[in-house]
Design a protein around this motif. Structure first.
Motif, mmCIF file in Angstrom:
data_model
loop_
_atom_site.group_PDB
_atom_site.id
_atom_site.type_symbol
_atom_site.label_atom_id
_atom_site.label_comp_id
_atom_site.label_asym_id
_atom_site.label_seq_id
_atom_site.Cartn_x
_atom_site.Cartn_y
_atom_site.Cartn_z
ATOM 1 N N TRP A 41 -27.140 78.833 -57.461
ATOM 2 C CA TRP A 41 -28.255 78.425 -56.575
ATOM 3 C C TRP A 41 -29.119 77.333 -57.185
ATOM 4 N N LEU A 42 -28.787 76.887 -58.372
ATOM 5 C CA LEU A 42 -29.557 75.806 -59.000
ATOM 6 C C LEU A 42 -29.144 74.454 -58.433
ATOM 7 N N THR A 43 -30.074 73.524 -58.412
ATOM 8 C CA THR A 43 -29.678 72.142 -58.148
ATOM 9 C C THR A 43 -29.002 71.613 -59.418
ATOM 10 N N GLU A 44 -28.298 70.510 -59.273
ATOM 11 C CA GLU A 44 -27.686 69.917 -60.471
ATOM 12 C C GLU A 44 -28.758 69.593 -61.505
ATOM 13 N N PHE A 84 -15.423 71.080 -53.312
ATOM 14 C CA PHE A 84 -16.860 70.826 -53.410
ATOM 15 C C PHE A 84 -17.330 70.483 -54.823
ATOM 16 N N GLN A 85 -16.457 70.661 -55.821
ATOM 17 C CA GLN A 85 -16.951 70.680 -57.201
ATOM 18 C C GLN A 85 -17.667 69.402 -57.648
ATOM 19 N N TRP A 86 -17.230 68.261 -57.172
ATOM 20 C CA TRP A 86 -17.895 67.012 -57.603
ATOM 21 C C TRP A 86 -18.819 66.446 -56.542
ATOM 22 N N LEU A 87 -18.934 67.095 -55.411
ATOM 23 C CA LEU A 87 -19.837 66.618 -54.357
ATOM 24 C C LEU A 87 -21.274 67.020 -54.658
ATOM 25 N N THR A 88 -22.208 66.220 -54.211
ATOM 26 C CA THR A 88 -23.588 66.681 -54.223
ATOM 27 C C THR A 88 -23.736 67.688 -53.086
ATOM 28 N N GLU A 89 -24.822 68.458 -53.137
ATOM 29 C CA GLU A 89 -25.047 69.399 -52.037
ATOM 30 C C GLU A 89 -25.133 68.653 -50.708
ATOM 31 N N GLU A 90 -25.796 67.502 -50.737
ATOM 32 C CA GLU A 90 -25.916 66.713 -49.509
ATOM 33 C C GLU A 90 -24.545 66.314 -48.966
ATOM 34 N N GLN A 91 -23.700 65.820 -49.854
ATOM 35 C CA GLN A 91 -22.350 65.432 -49.418
ATOM 36 C C GLN A 91 -21.594 66.625 -48.849
ATOM 37 N N ASP A 112 -36.282 82.323 -46.121
ATOM 38 C CA ASP A 112 -36.349 80.901 -46.460
ATOM 39 C C ASP A 112 -35.274 80.530 -47.495
ATOM 40 N N TRP A 113 -34.108 81.052 -47.264
ATOM 41 C CA TRP A 113 -32.997 80.828 -48.198
ATOM 42 C C TRP A 113 -32.059 79.708 -47.749
ATOM 43 N N LYS A 114 -32.312 79.174 -46.574
ATOM 44 C CA LYS A 114 -31.398 78.142 -46.064
ATOM 45 C C LYS A 114 -31.338 76.947 -47.013
ATOM 46 N N GLN A 115 -32.447 76.704 -47.703
ATOM 47 C CA GLN A 115 -32.498 75.589 -48.655
ATOM 48 C C GLN A 115 -31.454 75.717 -49.764
ATOM 49 N N PHE A 116 -31.074 76.959 -50.092
ATOM 50 C CA PHE A 116 -30.075 77.171 -51.150
ATOM 51 C C PHE A 116 -28.639 77.142 -50.613
ATOM 52 N N HIS A 117 -28.524 77.287 -49.278
ATOM 53 C CA HIS A 117 -27.204 77.541 -48.703
ATOM 54 C C HIS A 117 -26.450 76.286 -48.280
ATOM 55 N N LEU A 151 -18.268 84.023 -46.777
ATOM 56 C CA LEU A 151 -17.271 83.307 -45.972
ATOM 57 C C LEU A 151 -17.840 83.003 -44.587
ATOM 58 N N LEU A 152 -18.484 83.994 -43.992
ATOM 59 C CA LEU A 152 -19.044 83.801 -42.649
ATOM 60 C C LEU A 152 -20.169 82.774 -42.670
ATOM 61 N N GLN A 153 -20.988 82.806 -43.705
ATOM 62 C CA GLN A 153 -22.080 81.841 -43.789
ATOM 63 C C GLN A 153 -21.558 80.417 -43.998
ATOM 64 N N LEU A 154 -20.518 80.316 -44.788
ATOM 65 C CA LEU A 154 -19.911 79.003 -45.018
ATOM 66 C C LEU A 154 -19.318 78.462 -43.719
ATOM 67 N N CYS A 155 -18.634 79.313 -42.994
ATOM 68 C CA CYS A 155 -18.038 78.908 -41.716
ATOM 69 C C CYS A 155 -19.116 78.495 -40.729
ATOM 70 N N ASP A 156 -20.191 79.270 -40.692
ATOM 71 C CA ASP A 156 -21.303 78.969 -39.792
ATOM 72 C C ASP A 156 -21.868 77.587 -40.113
ATOM 73 N N LYS A 157 -22.063 77.350 -41.384
ATOM 74 C CA LYS A 157 -22.613 76.081 -41.878
ATOM 75 C C LYS A 157 -21.718 74.898 -41.505
ATOM 76 N N LEU A 158 -20.423 75.098 -41.595
ATOM 77 C CA LEU A 158 -19.478 73.998 -41.399
ATOM 78 C C LEU A 158 -18.943 73.919 -39.973
ATOM 79 N N GLY A 159 -19.342 74.882 -39.137
ATOM 80 C CA GLY A 159 -18.821 74.892 -37.769
ATOM 81 C C GLY A 159 -17.338 75.217 -37.697
ATOM 82 N N ILE A 160 -16.881 76.060 -38.616
ATOM 83 C CA ILE A 160 -15.468 76.456 -38.635
ATOM 84 C C ILE A 160 -15.319 77.855 -38.059
#
Lengths: 112, 112, 112, 112
Positions: free
Chosen positions: A43-46, C41-48, D16-21, D71-80
Protein backbone atom coordinates in the motif's frame (compact mmCIF):
# COMPACT_ATOMS: atom_id res chain seq x y z
CA UNK A 1 27.55 -17.60 1.94
CA UNK A 2 28.99 -21.10 2.17
CA UNK A 3 29.33 -20.82 5.93
CA UNK A 4 25.71 -19.82 6.10
CA UNK A 5 24.64 -22.76 3.93
CA UNK A 6 26.46 -25.12 6.29
CA UNK A 7 24.81 -23.56 9.34
CA UNK A 8 21.42 -23.94 7.67
CA UNK A 9 22.14 -27.55 6.92
CA UNK A 10 22.91 -28.27 10.53
CA UNK A 11 19.95 -26.23 11.71
CA UNK A 12 17.60 -28.38 9.63
CA UNK A 13 19.31 -31.66 10.49
CA UNK A 14 19.23 -30.89 14.23
CA UNK A 15 15.46 -30.48 13.94
CA UNK A 16 14.95 -33.44 11.64
CA UNK A 17 13.46 -31.06 9.08
CA UNK A 18 15.24 -32.46 6.04
CA UNK A 19 12.20 -34.65 5.40
CA UNK A 20 10.18 -31.48 4.64
CA UNK A 21 12.85 -29.82 2.54
CA UNK A 22 12.25 -31.18 -0.91
CA UNK A 23 13.13 -28.65 -3.65
CA UNK A 24 9.41 -28.35 -4.37
CA UNK A 25 8.62 -27.39 -0.79
CA UNK A 26 11.58 -25.03 -0.51
CA UNK A 27 10.48 -23.24 -3.69
CA UNK A 28 6.98 -22.90 -2.22
CA UNK A 29 8.38 -21.56 1.07
CA UNK A 30 10.52 -19.08 -0.86
CA UNK A 31 7.55 -17.59 -2.72
CA UNK A 32 5.59 -17.41 0.55
CA UNK A 33 8.39 -15.37 2.10
CA UNK A 34 8.65 -13.21 -1.02
CA UNK A 35 4.94 -12.48 -0.58
CA UNK A 36 5.53 -11.47 3.04
CA UNK A 37 8.28 -9.16 1.83
CA UNK A 38 5.96 -7.55 -0.71
CA UNK A 39 3.26 -7.16 1.94
CA UNK A 40 5.33 -4.41 3.57
CA UNK A 41 5.21 -2.43 0.33
CA UNK A 42 1.78 -3.19 -1.07
CA UNK A 43 0.00 0.00 0.00
CA UNK A 44 3.02 2.31 -0.05
CA UNK A 45 3.69 4.69 -2.88
CA UNK A 46 7.00 4.17 -4.63
CA UNK A 47 8.25 7.30 -2.92
CA UNK A 48 7.29 5.99 0.51
CA UNK A 49 9.04 2.73 -0.27
CA UNK A 50 12.27 4.68 -0.74
CA UNK A 51 12.03 6.23 2.73
CA UNK A 52 11.20 3.46 5.15
CA UNK A 53 11.20 4.20 8.86
CA UNK A 54 13.87 2.29 10.85
CA UNK A 55 11.37 -0.25 12.22
CA UNK A 56 9.95 -0.89 8.74
CA UNK A 57 13.46 -1.30 7.41
CA UNK A 58 14.21 -3.87 10.06
CA UNK A 59 11.02 -5.81 9.33
CA UNK A 60 11.84 -5.75 5.62
CA UNK A 61 15.37 -6.95 6.36
CA UNK A 62 13.98 -9.92 8.24
CA UNK A 63 11.81 -10.90 5.26
CA UNK A 64 14.74 -10.51 2.88
CA UNK A 65 16.66 -12.80 5.21
CA UNK A 66 13.91 -15.43 5.03
CA UNK A 67 13.96 -15.33 1.24
CA UNK A 68 17.73 -15.69 1.17
CA UNK A 69 17.72 -18.54 3.70
CA UNK A 70 15.30 -20.58 1.56
CA UNK A 71 17.21 -19.67 -1.58
CA UNK A 72 20.43 -20.99 -0.07
CA UNK A 73 18.77 -24.19 1.10
CA UNK A 74 17.25 -24.75 -2.32
CA UNK A 75 20.62 -24.20 -3.99
CA UNK A 76 22.29 -26.56 -1.52
CA UNK A 77 19.67 -29.22 -2.25
CA UNK A 78 20.03 -28.88 -6.00
CA UNK A 79 23.78 -28.43 -6.12
CA UNK A 80 23.44 -24.98 -7.67
CA UNK A 81 25.98 -22.21 -7.06
CA UNK A 82 23.69 -19.19 -6.64
CA UNK A 83 26.32 -16.53 -7.28
CA UNK A 84 27.61 -18.31 -10.33
CA UNK A 85 24.07 -18.66 -11.69
CA UNK A 86 23.46 -14.97 -11.02
CA UNK A 87 26.64 -13.95 -12.84
CA UNK A 88 25.67 -16.02 -15.88
CA UNK A 89 22.16 -14.61 -15.85
CA UNK A 90 23.47 -11.07 -15.76
CA UNK A 91 25.61 -11.77 -18.81
CA UNK A 92 22.61 -13.24 -20.58
CA UNK A 93 20.52 -10.21 -19.64
CA UNK A 94 23.17 -7.93 -21.11
CA UNK A 95 22.60 -9.66 -24.45
CA UNK A 96 18.81 -9.69 -24.16
CA UNK A 97 18.74 -6.02 -23.22
CA UNK A 98 21.35 -4.17 -25.32
CA UNK A 99 21.91 -0.68 -23.93
CA UNK A 100 20.87 1.19 -27.05
CA UNK A 101 17.50 -0.53 -27.32
CA UNK A 102 16.67 -1.01 -23.64
CA UNK A 103 17.54 2.48 -22.45
CA UNK A 104 14.77 4.15 -20.51
CA UNK A 105 12.12 1.52 -21.20
CA UNK A 106 10.71 -1.20 -18.96
CA UNK A 107 9.56 -3.32 -21.90
CA UNK A 108 10.32 -7.01 -21.92
CA UNK A 109 13.13 -8.08 -24.24
CA UNK A 110 10.62 -9.82 -26.46
CA UNK A 111 8.93 -6.47 -27.11
CA UNK A 112 11.99 -4.28 -27.61
CA UNK B 1 28.28 -10.72 -3.74
CA UNK B 2 29.44 -7.12 -3.52
CA UNK B 3 31.04 -7.30 -6.93
CA UNK B 4 27.77 -8.58 -8.30
CA UNK B 5 25.83 -5.77 -6.64
CA UNK B 6 28.13 -3.24 -8.30
CA UNK B 7 27.72 -4.88 -11.69
CA UNK B 8 23.96 -4.78 -11.25
CA UNK B 9 24.09 -1.13 -10.35
CA UNK B 10 26.00 -0.30 -13.52
CA UNK B 11 23.76 -2.53 -15.60
CA UNK B 12 20.69 -0.59 -14.44
CA UNK B 13 22.34 2.82 -14.73
CA UNK B 14 23.57 2.10 -18.26
CA UNK B 15 19.96 1.40 -19.26
CA UNK B 16 18.49 4.30 -17.29
CA UNK B 17 16.41 1.77 -15.35
CA UNK B 18 16.97 3.25 -11.90
CA UNK B 19 13.73 5.19 -12.33
CA UNK B 20 11.82 1.88 -12.26
CA UNK B 21 13.75 0.39 -9.37
CA UNK B 22 11.91 1.64 -6.31
CA UNK B 23 12.02 -0.84 -3.41
CA UNK B 24 8.31 -1.44 -3.96
CA UNK B 25 8.84 -2.40 -7.60
CA UNK B 26 11.89 -4.53 -6.85
CA UNK B 27 9.92 -6.43 -4.19
CA UNK B 28 7.15 -7.02 -6.74
CA UNK B 29 9.67 -8.21 -9.33
CA UNK B 30 11.21 -10.54 -6.78
CA UNK B 31 7.93 -12.28 -6.01
CA UNK B 32 7.18 -12.56 -9.74
CA UNK B 33 10.49 -14.37 -10.24
CA UNK B 34 9.85 -16.54 -7.18
CA UNK B 35 6.57 -17.54 -8.83
CA UNK B 36 8.41 -18.46 -12.02
CA UNK B 37 10.76 -20.57 -9.94
CA UNK B 38 7.85 -22.39 -8.31
CA UNK B 39 6.24 -22.94 -11.71
CA UNK B 40 8.92 -25.51 -12.50
CA UNK B 41 7.88 -27.54 -9.47
CA UNK B 42 4.12 -27.05 -9.30
CA UNK B 43 3.05 -30.35 -10.88
CA UNK B 44 6.04 -32.43 -9.79
CA UNK B 45 5.90 -34.79 -6.86
CA UNK B 46 8.39 -34.03 -4.12
CA UNK B 47 10.37 -37.04 -5.28
CA UNK B 48 10.51 -35.78 -8.85
CA UNK B 49 11.64 -32.39 -7.56
CA UNK B 50 14.67 -34.10 -6.03
CA UNK B 51 15.71 -35.62 -9.35
CA UNK B 52 15.55 -32.88 -11.94
CA UNK B 53 16.84 -33.58 -15.43
CA UNK B 54 19.86 -31.46 -16.45
CA UNK B 55 17.79 -29.09 -18.60
CA UNK B 56 15.25 -28.60 -15.80
CA UNK B 57 18.07 -27.94 -13.38
CA UNK B 58 19.47 -25.29 -15.66
CA UNK B 59 16.09 -23.60 -16.06
CA UNK B 60 15.62 -23.66 -12.28
CA UNK B 61 19.10 -22.20 -11.82
CA UNK B 62 18.20 -19.30 -14.10
CA UNK B 63 15.08 -18.53 -12.02
CA UNK B 64 17.08 -18.73 -8.80
CA UNK B 65 19.49 -16.28 -10.37
CA UNK B 66 16.65 -13.87 -11.15
CA UNK B 67 15.42 -14.01 -7.57
CA UNK B 68 18.93 -13.37 -6.25
CA UNK B 69 19.54 -10.50 -8.67
CA UNK B 70 16.41 -8.67 -7.48
CA UNK B 71 17.21 -9.47 -3.87
CA UNK B 72 20.65 -7.90 -4.25
CA UNK B 73 19.23 -4.82 -5.94
CA UNK B 74 16.62 -4.42 -3.23
CA UNK B 75 19.27 -4.72 -0.53
CA UNK B 76 21.49 -2.22 -2.32
CA UNK B 77 18.58 0.21 -2.55
CA UNK B 78 17.69 -0.14 1.12
CA UNK B 79 21.22 -0.31 2.48
CA UNK B 80 20.62 -3.79 3.88
CA UNK B 81 23.43 -6.36 4.18
CA UNK B 82 21.65 -9.54 3.07
CA UNK B 83 24.11 -12.00 4.57
CA UNK B 84 24.17 -10.15 7.85
CA UNK B 85 20.36 -10.08 7.96
CA UNK B 86 20.28 -13.81 7.16
CA UNK B 87 22.73 -14.63 9.94
CA UNK B 88 20.67 -12.66 12.45
CA UNK B 89 17.47 -14.33 11.28
CA UNK B 90 19.00 -17.75 11.66
CA UNK B 91 19.94 -16.94 15.26
CA UNK B 92 16.40 -15.72 15.89
CA UNK B 93 14.98 -18.88 14.33
CA UNK B 94 17.16 -20.97 16.64
CA UNK B 95 15.36 -19.33 19.56
CA UNK B 96 11.89 -19.55 18.00
CA UNK B 97 12.42 -23.21 17.16
CA UNK B 98 14.30 -24.88 20.02
CA UNK B 99 15.55 -28.30 18.97
CA UNK B 100 13.66 -30.28 21.57
CA UNK B 101 10.29 -28.82 20.66
CA UNK B 102 10.71 -28.35 16.93
CA UNK B 103 12.18 -31.75 16.15
CA UNK B 104 10.36 -33.61 13.42
CA UNK B 105 7.44 -31.22 13.15
CA UNK B 106 6.67 -28.58 10.53
CA UNK B 107 4.46 -26.59 12.88
CA UNK B 108 4.88 -22.83 13.10
CA UNK B 109 6.68 -21.58 16.20
CA UNK B 110 3.43 -20.06 17.42
CA UNK B 111 1.89 -23.53 17.53
CA UNK B 112 4.76 -25.48 19.04
CA UNK C 1 -19.71 -20.03 -11.11
CA UNK C 2 -21.02 -23.53 -10.47
CA UNK C 3 -21.37 -24.17 -14.19
CA UNK C 4 -17.77 -23.11 -14.63
CA UNK C 5 -16.62 -25.40 -11.80
CA UNK C 6 -18.32 -28.33 -13.53
CA UNK C 7 -16.72 -27.49 -16.87
CA UNK C 8 -13.34 -27.33 -15.17
CA UNK C 9 -13.92 -30.68 -13.56
CA UNK C 10 -14.68 -32.27 -16.91
CA UNK C 11 -11.77 -30.47 -18.55
CA UNK C 12 -9.35 -31.98 -16.04
CA UNK C 13 -10.93 -35.42 -16.08
CA UNK C 14 -10.86 -35.56 -19.89
CA UNK C 15 -7.10 -34.99 -19.74
CA UNK C 16 -6.49 -37.28 -16.77
CA UNK C 17 -5.11 -34.31 -14.87
CA UNK C 18 -6.86 -35.00 -11.57
CA UNK C 19 -3.74 -36.86 -10.43
CA UNK C 20 -1.84 -33.55 -10.47
CA UNK C 21 -4.58 -31.53 -8.81
CA UNK C 22 -3.95 -31.97 -5.12
CA UNK C 23 -4.93 -28.90 -3.07
CA UNK C 24 -1.24 -28.30 -2.46
CA UNK C 25 -0.46 -28.21 -6.17
CA UNK C 26 -3.50 -26.08 -7.01
CA UNK C 27 -2.48 -23.56 -4.35
CA UNK C 28 1.00 -23.45 -5.88
CA UNK C 29 -0.43 -22.99 -9.37
CA UNK C 30 -2.66 -20.19 -8.08
CA UNK C 31 0.24 -18.19 -6.66
CA UNK C 32 2.22 -18.74 -9.87
CA UNK C 33 -0.64 -17.23 -11.87
CA UNK C 34 -1.00 -14.40 -9.34
CA UNK C 35 2.68 -13.67 -9.96
CA UNK C 36 2.08 -13.58 -13.72
CA UNK C 37 -0.76 -11.14 -13.09
CA UNK C 38 1.50 -8.89 -11.03
CA UNK C 39 4.19 -9.06 -13.71
CA UNK C 40 2.04 -6.84 -15.94
CA UNK C 41 2.07 -4.13 -13.28
CA UNK C 42 5.53 -4.42 -11.75
CA UNK C 43 7.21 -1.53 -13.58
CA UNK C 44 4.11 0.63 -14.07
CA UNK C 45 3.34 3.58 -11.88
CA UNK C 46 0.05 3.38 -10.05
CA UNK C 47 -1.31 5.97 -12.46
CA UNK C 48 -0.28 3.92 -15.48
CA UNK C 49 -1.92 0.86 -13.92
CA UNK C 50 -5.22 2.75 -13.93
CA UNK C 51 -5.02 3.45 -17.65
CA UNK C 52 -4.09 0.20 -19.35
CA UNK C 53 -4.09 0.03 -23.12
CA UNK C 54 -6.68 -2.39 -24.59
CA UNK C 55 -4.10 -5.10 -25.32
CA UNK C 56 -2.67 -4.84 -21.79
CA UNK C 57 -6.17 -5.05 -20.39
CA UNK C 58 -6.82 -8.20 -22.35
CA UNK C 59 -3.58 -9.78 -21.18
CA UNK C 60 -4.41 -8.87 -17.58
CA UNK C 61 -7.90 -10.33 -18.00
CA UNK C 62 -6.38 -13.62 -19.12
CA UNK C 63 -4.19 -13.77 -16.00
CA UNK C 64 -7.15 -12.93 -13.76
CA UNK C 65 -8.99 -15.78 -15.47
CA UNK C 66 -6.15 -18.18 -14.68
CA UNK C 67 -6.21 -17.18 -11.02
CA UNK C 68 -9.97 -17.64 -10.85
CA UNK C 69 -9.84 -21.02 -12.61
CA UNK C 70 -7.37 -22.39 -10.06
CA UNK C 71 -9.32 -20.82 -7.22
CA UNK C 72 -12.48 -22.58 -8.36
CA UNK C 73 -10.70 -25.91 -8.72
CA UNK C 74 -9.18 -25.57 -5.28
CA UNK C 75 -12.58 -24.76 -3.78
CA UNK C 76 -14.15 -27.69 -5.60
CA UNK C 77 -11.44 -30.01 -4.27
CA UNK C 78 -11.82 -28.79 -0.70
CA UNK C 79 -15.60 -28.45 -0.69
CA UNK C 80 -15.37 -24.71 -0.01
CA UNK C 81 -18.01 -22.27 -1.26
CA UNK C 82 -15.82 -19.36 -2.39
CA UNK C 83 -18.54 -16.71 -2.42
CA UNK C 84 -19.80 -17.76 0.98
CA UNK C 85 -16.25 -17.65 2.38
CA UNK C 86 -15.77 -14.21 0.83
CA UNK C 87 -18.98 -12.89 2.36
CA UNK C 88 -17.95 -14.14 5.80
CA UNK C 89 -14.48 -12.65 5.43
CA UNK C 90 -15.92 -9.29 4.48
CA UNK C 91 -18.05 -9.32 7.64
CA UNK C 92 -15.00 -10.20 9.68
CA UNK C 93 -13.00 -7.41 8.02
CA UNK C 94 -15.73 -4.94 8.92
CA UNK C 95 -15.11 -5.81 12.57
CA UNK C 96 -11.32 -5.78 12.27
CA UNK C 97 -11.36 -2.44 10.49
CA UNK C 98 -14.03 -0.24 12.09
CA UNK C 99 -14.73 2.80 9.91
CA UNK C 100 -13.75 5.40 12.48
CA UNK C 101 -10.33 3.89 13.12
CA UNK C 102 -9.47 2.57 9.67
CA UNK C 103 -10.45 5.65 7.69
CA UNK C 104 -7.75 6.92 5.40
CA UNK C 105 -5.00 4.63 6.69
CA UNK C 106 -3.51 1.50 5.16
CA UNK C 107 -2.29 0.17 8.49
CA UNK C 108 -2.92 -3.43 9.42
CA UNK C 109 -5.70 -4.02 11.94
CA UNK C 110 -3.11 -5.09 14.50
CA UNK C 111 -1.55 -1.62 14.32
CA UNK C 112 -4.68 0.51 14.30
CA UNK D 1 -20.70 -11.99 -7.23
CA UNK D 2 -21.96 -8.58 -8.32
CA UNK D 3 -23.57 -8.01 -4.95
CA UNK D 4 -20.27 -8.80 -3.32
CA UNK D 5 -18.42 -6.40 -5.63
CA UNK D 6 -20.82 -3.64 -4.61
CA UNK D 7 -20.36 -4.39 -0.92
CA UNK D 8 -16.60 -4.27 -1.40
CA UNK D 9 -16.86 -0.96 -3.15
CA UNK D 10 -18.80 0.53 -0.26
CA UNK D 11 -16.49 -1.06 2.28
CA UNK D 12 -13.48 0.66 0.68
CA UNK D 13 -15.25 3.97 0.15
CA UNK D 14 -16.46 4.08 3.76
CA UNK D 15 -12.85 3.79 4.88
CA UNK D 16 -11.45 6.14 2.25
CA UNK D 17 -9.30 3.32 0.96
CA UNK D 18 -9.89 3.91 -2.73
CA UNK D 19 -6.71 6.00 -2.78
CA UNK D 20 -4.69 2.83 -2.06
CA UNK D 21 -6.57 0.62 -4.51
CA UNK D 22 -4.76 1.18 -7.78
CA UNK D 23 -4.78 -1.93 -9.99
CA UNK D 24 -1.06 -2.26 -9.33
CA UNK D 25 -1.56 -2.33 -5.57
CA UNK D 26 -4.54 -4.69 -5.77
CA UNK D 27 -2.51 -7.10 -7.91
CA UNK D 28 0.27 -6.96 -5.30
CA UNK D 29 -2.21 -7.58 -2.47
CA UNK D 30 -3.66 -10.51 -4.39
CA UNK D 31 -0.32 -12.26 -4.75
CA UNK D 32 0.43 -11.62 -1.07
CA UNK D 33 -2.81 -13.37 -0.12
CA UNK D 34 -2.10 -16.18 -2.57
CA UNK D 35 1.20 -16.65 -0.75
CA UNK D 36 -0.60 -16.83 2.59
CA UNK D 37 -2.87 -19.46 1.09
CA UNK D 38 0.11 -21.51 -0.08
CA UNK D 39 1.73 -21.18 3.35
CA UNK D 40 -0.87 -23.58 4.75
CA UNK D 41 0.25 -26.24 2.28
CA UNK D 42 3.99 -25.68 1.99
CA UNK D 43 5.16 -28.46 4.30
CA UNK D 44 2.25 -30.85 3.76
CA UNK D 45 2.49 -33.83 1.49
CA UNK D 46 -0.02 -33.83 -1.34
CA UNK D 47 -1.90 -36.56 0.52
CA UNK D 48 -2.10 -34.46 3.67
CA UNK D 49 -3.34 -31.53 1.62
CA UNK D 50 -6.31 -33.65 0.55
CA UNK D 51 -7.32 -34.37 4.15
CA UNK D 52 -7.24 -31.09 6.00
CA UNK D 53 -8.52 -30.97 9.57
CA UNK D 54 -11.62 -28.77 10.06
CA UNK D 55 -9.64 -25.89 11.57
CA UNK D 56 -7.11 -26.00 8.72
CA UNK D 57 -9.94 -26.03 6.23
CA UNK D 58 -11.45 -22.96 7.81
CA UNK D 59 -8.12 -21.12 7.77
CA UNK D 60 -7.63 -22.06 4.13
CA UNK D 61 -11.16 -20.87 3.33
CA UNK D 62 -10.36 -17.49 4.84
CA UNK D 63 -7.28 -17.13 2.62
CA UNK D 64 -9.24 -18.17 -0.45
CA UNK D 65 -11.75 -15.49 0.51
CA UNK D 66 -8.99 -12.87 0.68
CA UNK D 67 -7.76 -13.82 -2.78
CA UNK D 68 -11.27 -13.64 -4.20
CA UNK D 69 -11.98 -10.29 -2.54
CA UNK D 70 -8.92 -8.70 -4.14
CA UNK D 71 -9.69 -10.38 -7.45
CA UNK D 72 -13.17 -8.87 -7.45
CA UNK D 73 -11.87 -5.43 -6.56
CA UNK D 74 -9.27 -5.60 -9.29
CA UNK D 75 -11.89 -6.64 -11.83
CA UNK D 76 -14.20 -3.86 -10.67
CA UNK D 77 -11.38 -1.34 -11.05
CA UNK D 78 -10.46 -2.53 -14.53
CA UNK D 79 -13.98 -3.15 -15.81
CA UNK D 80 -13.27 -6.85 -16.32
CA UNK D 81 -15.96 -9.51 -15.99
CA UNK D 82 -14.07 -12.26 -14.15
CA UNK D 83 -16.44 -15.10 -15.01
CA UNK D 84 -16.56 -14.10 -18.64
CA UNK D 85 -12.76 -13.92 -18.77
CA UNK D 86 -12.55 -17.34 -17.10
CA UNK D 87 -14.96 -18.89 -19.61
CA UNK D 88 -12.95 -17.51 -22.54
CA UNK D 89 -9.70 -18.74 -21.00
CA UNK D 90 -11.12 -22.21 -20.55
CA UNK D 91 -12.06 -22.30 -24.23
CA UNK D 92 -8.58 -21.16 -25.15
CA UNK D 93 -7.05 -23.81 -22.88
CA UNK D 94 -9.15 -26.47 -24.62
CA UNK D 95 -7.39 -25.51 -27.86
CA UNK D 96 -3.93 -25.24 -26.31
CA UNK D 97 -4.31 -28.59 -24.61
CA UNK D 98 -6.13 -30.97 -26.99
CA UNK D 99 -7.28 -34.08 -25.12
CA UNK D 100 -5.30 -36.56 -27.19
CA UNK D 101 -1.98 -34.80 -26.67
CA UNK D 102 -2.44 -33.48 -23.15
CA UNK D 103 -3.78 -36.65 -21.57
CA UNK D 104 -1.90 -37.72 -18.49
CA UNK D 105 0.91 -35.23 -18.81
CA UNK D 106 1.59 -32.01 -16.91
CA UNK D 107 3.74 -30.55 -19.67
CA UNK D 108 3.18 -27.00 -20.80
CA UNK D 109 1.35 -26.59 -24.12
CA UNK D 110 4.56 -25.29 -25.68
CA UNK D 111 6.24 -28.63 -24.95
CA UNK D 112 3.46 -31.00 -25.94
Amino acid sequence: MQGLAQQLDRFARDRDWKQFHSPKNLAAALVVEAGELLEHFQWLTEEQSRRLAPEQLEAVGAEIADVLLYLLQLCDKLGIDALDAARKKLELNAKKYPVERARGTSKKYSEL
